[in-house]
Write a protein that holds these residues in place. Structure first.
Motif, mmCIF file in Angstrom:
data_model
loop_
_atom_site.group_PDB
_atom_site.id
_atom_site.type_symbol
_atom_site.label_atom_id
_atom_site.label_comp_id
_atom_site.label_asym_id
_atom_site.label_seq_id
_atom_site.Cartn_x
_atom_site.Cartn_y
_atom_site.Cartn_z
ATOM 1 N N LEU A 172 24.906 11.772 -38.707
ATOM 2 C CA LEU A 172 25.790 12.634 -37.923
ATOM 3 C C LEU A 172 27.155 11.992 -37.731
ATOM 4 O O LEU A 172 28.187 12.629 -37.869
ATOM 5 C CB LEU A 172 25.181 12.914 -36.550
ATOM 6 N N GLU A 173 27.134 10.676 -37.394
ATOM 7 C CA GLU A 173 28.395 9.973 -37.178
ATOM 8 C C GLU A 173 29.209 9.963 -38.470
ATOM 9 O O GLU A 173 30.416 10.208 -38.462
ATOM 10 C CB GLU A 173 28.134 8.544 -36.707
ATOM 11 N N ALA A 174 28.525 9.700 -39.579
ATOM 12 C CA ALA A 174 29.183 9.686 -40.879
ATOM 13 C C ALA A 174 29.868 11.027 -41.130
ATOM 14 O O ALA A 174 31.008 11.086 -41.582
ATOM 15 C CB ALA A 174 28.170 9.378 -41.977
ATOM 16 N N LYS A 175 29.164 12.111 -40.791
ATOM 17 C CA LYS A 175 29.698 13.451 -40.989
ATOM 18 C C LYS A 175 30.991 13.633 -40.195
ATOM 19 O O LYS A 175 31.972 14.180 -40.689
ATOM 20 C CB LYS A 175 28.650 14.465 -40.536
ATOM 21 N N ASP A 176 30.976 13.154 -38.939
ATOM 22 C CA ASP A 176 32.163 13.247 -38.097
ATOM 23 C C ASP A 176 33.340 12.487 -38.704
ATOM 24 O O ASP A 176 34.491 12.835 -38.495
ATOM 25 C CB ASP A 176 31.880 12.671 -36.698
#
Lengths: 377, 292
Positions: free
Chosen positions: A235-239
């Protein structure tokens, strides 16, 4: 984006598709409350975003309070494909006369929405489709979103002999199509689609998947996402504009482009190593992305080496090099970096990194060979 | 000869006033592509790097006699941009934009089926006929003119394959990136037929990947229509099996879409399958020699 059955049921109800009475419960007290309201026997269904719930023991029937509490607690603690259900759906048990299948999805190759129906629904539908393709009805919408009943009405006629059921199925299918198109779904599926002992049609399960690319048109759907099913790092990577999937191995990979990222993982594997992740930094040249990618990778304590494989196109190699240098200055990287840079501005990048004492590979195979060797030391 | 584009192709750039559009318009022009105009509604009358900006595709077509359009507009507006090209019978539309909703593409597909336009993409790097013209975002300098046709579902992986061909002195007739989206305009089968008919192309390289059913259709097409040697690399053998989507996907595709399954189907169709992208040049050379 996938959503839980209890949320998909709400959408079905909103669009006039009949569902069995019931609600989702987080505690056994809530479950009892719901069961008393709708009456026993009830079906308890684990709310996990994974197929094969029934086969994993996540769906049970309860005839009384004692059974309900026992099964509720058992299912709540069940590990279904790596997940524990936070909620259990309590629905009135349907006296099933026959199970059908009804879905709307996209056929990518035809580039068209398609209705799929079968008089042999249930968990074995895929086997049926393989062994008896003649038992599967497919109806292509031919790019049509206009719900012209005269066109797809024959689907219901082929599915049912009884005129009343044909009529009822037609209206349900119309509502399913409406839901599919209005909410930009990639799948709206009823399986099983049942005829109960009173001769009425009910959706005994509800599965809805939304097109991620179209979520900007449906802000109301974002709230339905269950973040527990998405890895925190992913999720963080996506952000950060990165696409990341964690794997089991120890060779960390930072690559630009999804195809090359997969090709790099394959090469690591074939040369005897094990990739720790898929990570695509995308087409941008922002040095910050490299820094973030390194940070995310370093959280995985299994990683023994970071392999950076960049083929510069839109991505400029010197920007990637600056990102690597920033990462080296700002964070402590306790493991070796193996860097391969080719393409746009590769000379400038090599100059920058060689000055800093790093070795740069031009060949992908040589870089992967070196990374695999380090991962085994 | 090359396929789809050459030095005479007259290209307009939709979204030319945007960051990506203006940058790549210049890159394409520098490569030698005839960029005859740009389109951004409401910004007509300007010039960007000497390229005239027009308000609509219709106006651009009337004033520039363009026969190709490349799209760099944001995903929200991409459908309308493609439909505008189709309505104006632009023969070749290349859509670089990524993130277009699937149902928008269903609409585009319907419009395409009654049209004279061909769409490449969306979410693709575009296409290049080395030494003649490039429409898209690929780095021109890694290519070299020659007789190998390259068709791929990927971006940077295509560059990797092309780079290996070029350093082994195997130039390319045309390289085309089909795009990574579920619904795309031009597929493997379309390009395979074009390469088969193109006199310049002596051999074909396919770069496929896990998922979908395009490589399987390509294998059928190769068996029936392609006599030129074909080599393929399929990415994703080590990818974890995809997250499933109900039963409908499996019923529709009714076949395996793993990398290994695709490799086997292509091998059965006579395609040379390589394990590493850098093995393609040697594998193709060997096959071409064998044929004399």
């Amino acid at each position: 984006m996938k959503i839980h059955e209890y949320l998909a049921r709400n959408l079905f109800a909103e669009f006039g598709i009949p569902i069995a009475e019931g609600d989702a419960a987080q505690t056994s007290d809530e479950a009892l409350f719901i069961a008393h309201k709708i009456g026993f026997p009830v079906v308890i269904k684990a709310q996990v975003l994974a197929g094969g719930r029934g086969k994993a023991g996540g769906i049970k029937i309860a005839g009384n309070e004692k059974q309900l509490v026992y099964e509720f607690n058992r299912i709540k603690n069940l590990n279904i494909k790596g997940y524990c259900a936070q909620r259990l759906l309590i629905v009135k048990a349907i006296d099933i006369k026959k199970e059908y299948y009804l879905a709307v999805t996209i056929d990518n190759i035809k580039g068209d929405a398609v209705i799929i129906a079968s008089a042999e629904g249930g968990v074995e539908i895929e086997e049926t489709a393989k062994a008896h393709p003649d038992k599967i009805i497919k109806f292509y919408m031919q790019g049509d979103k206009i719900l012209d009943e005269a066109r797809w009405g024959p689907v219901a006629v082929r599915l049912f002999n009884d005129a009343r059921l044909q009529q009822s199925a037609t209206s349900i299918l119309k509502n399913l199509l409406k839901l599919f198109f209005e909410k930009d779904c990639s799948l709206a599926e009823i399986n099983p689609f049942v005829v109960n002992k009173d001769g009425n049609l009910v959706a005994a399960d509800a599965k809805v998947v939304f097109d991620d690319n179209a979520l900007y048109r449906h802000p109301e759907l974002i709230a339905l996402r269950d973040l527990k099913y998405e890895d925190a790092d992913e999720l963080e990577a996506k952000d950060e504009g990165l696409s990341f999937v964690k794997l089991e191995g120890n060779v960390g990979c930072i690559v630009n482009g999804a195809g090359l990222a997969m090709g790099t993982m394959d090469t690591v594997n074939l040369l005897g190593g094990r990739p720790a992740n898929f990570l695509d930094v995308g087409g941008s040249s922002n040095p910050q992305k490299v820094l973030n990618a390194v940070k995310i990778l370093l959280r995985n304590k299994d990683i023994k080496v970071i392999l950076i494989n960049i083929f510069g196109g839109i991505t400029r190699c010197d920007d990637i090099a600056n990102g690597i240098l920033t990462a080296l200055k700002q964070i402590d990287i306790p493991i070796p970096l193996v860097i391969r840079l080719t393409g746009t501005n590769e000379k400038e990048a090599k100059a920058l990194l060689t000055q800093a004492g790093l070795t740069i590979y031009t060949s992908m195979r040589q870089a992967v060979t070196q990374a695999v060797k380090i991962s085994k030391d | 000869m090359s396929i789809l584009i050459d030095q005479n192709t007259r290209v307009i750039v939709q979204g030319i006033t945007g960051r990506d559009g203006s940058f790549h318009a210049k890159q394409m022009a520098d490569y030698g592509t005839k960029i005859v105009g740009g389109v951004t509604p409401g910004k007509g009358g300007q010039e960007i790097n000497g390229i005239p900006v027009l308000n609509s595709v219709k106006e651009a077509k009337d004033k520039t006699s363009c026969d190709a359009a490349v799209i760099y507009v944001p995903a929200k507006f991409a459908k309308d941009a493609i439909l505008e090209d189709i309505a104006n019978a632009i023969p070749l539309i290349v859509c670089i934009t990524e993130g277009i909703p699937v149902l928008d593409m269903v609409e585009v597909k319907k419009a395409l089926s009654h049209s004279q336009s061909r769409l490449v993409g969306p979410n693709c790097p575009g296409l290049i006929s080395p030494g003649k013209a490039k429409i898209g975002i690929m780095p021109g300098h890694i290519h070299k003119s020659g007789d190998i046709g390259v068709v791929s579902r990927s971006g940077t992986l295509t560059y990797e394959v092309v780079y290996n061909l070029t350093i082994n002195n195997m130039g390319q007739s045309t390289c085309i990136g089909l795009g990574g989206d579920p619904i795309i305009g031009t597929r493997f089968v379309d390009v395979l037929k074009l390469f088969q008919e193109d006199p310049q192309t002596k051999a074909i390289v396919m770069v496929g990947e896990i998922g979908g059913g395009d490589e399987q259709l390509a294998a059928e097409c190769i068996k029936k229509h392609v006599t030129k040697p074909v080599a393929a690399f399929i990415a994703g053998r080590s990818a974890p099996s995809g997250k499933r989507m109900g039963h409908a996907g499996a019923i529709i595709s009714s076949g395996e879409s793993t990398a290994d399954a695709k490799m086997q189907i292509l091998r059965d169709a006579g395609v040379i399958i390589v394990d590493f992208p850098d093995e393609i040049p040697q594998a193709l050379t060997a096959r071409l020699k064998l044929r004399g």
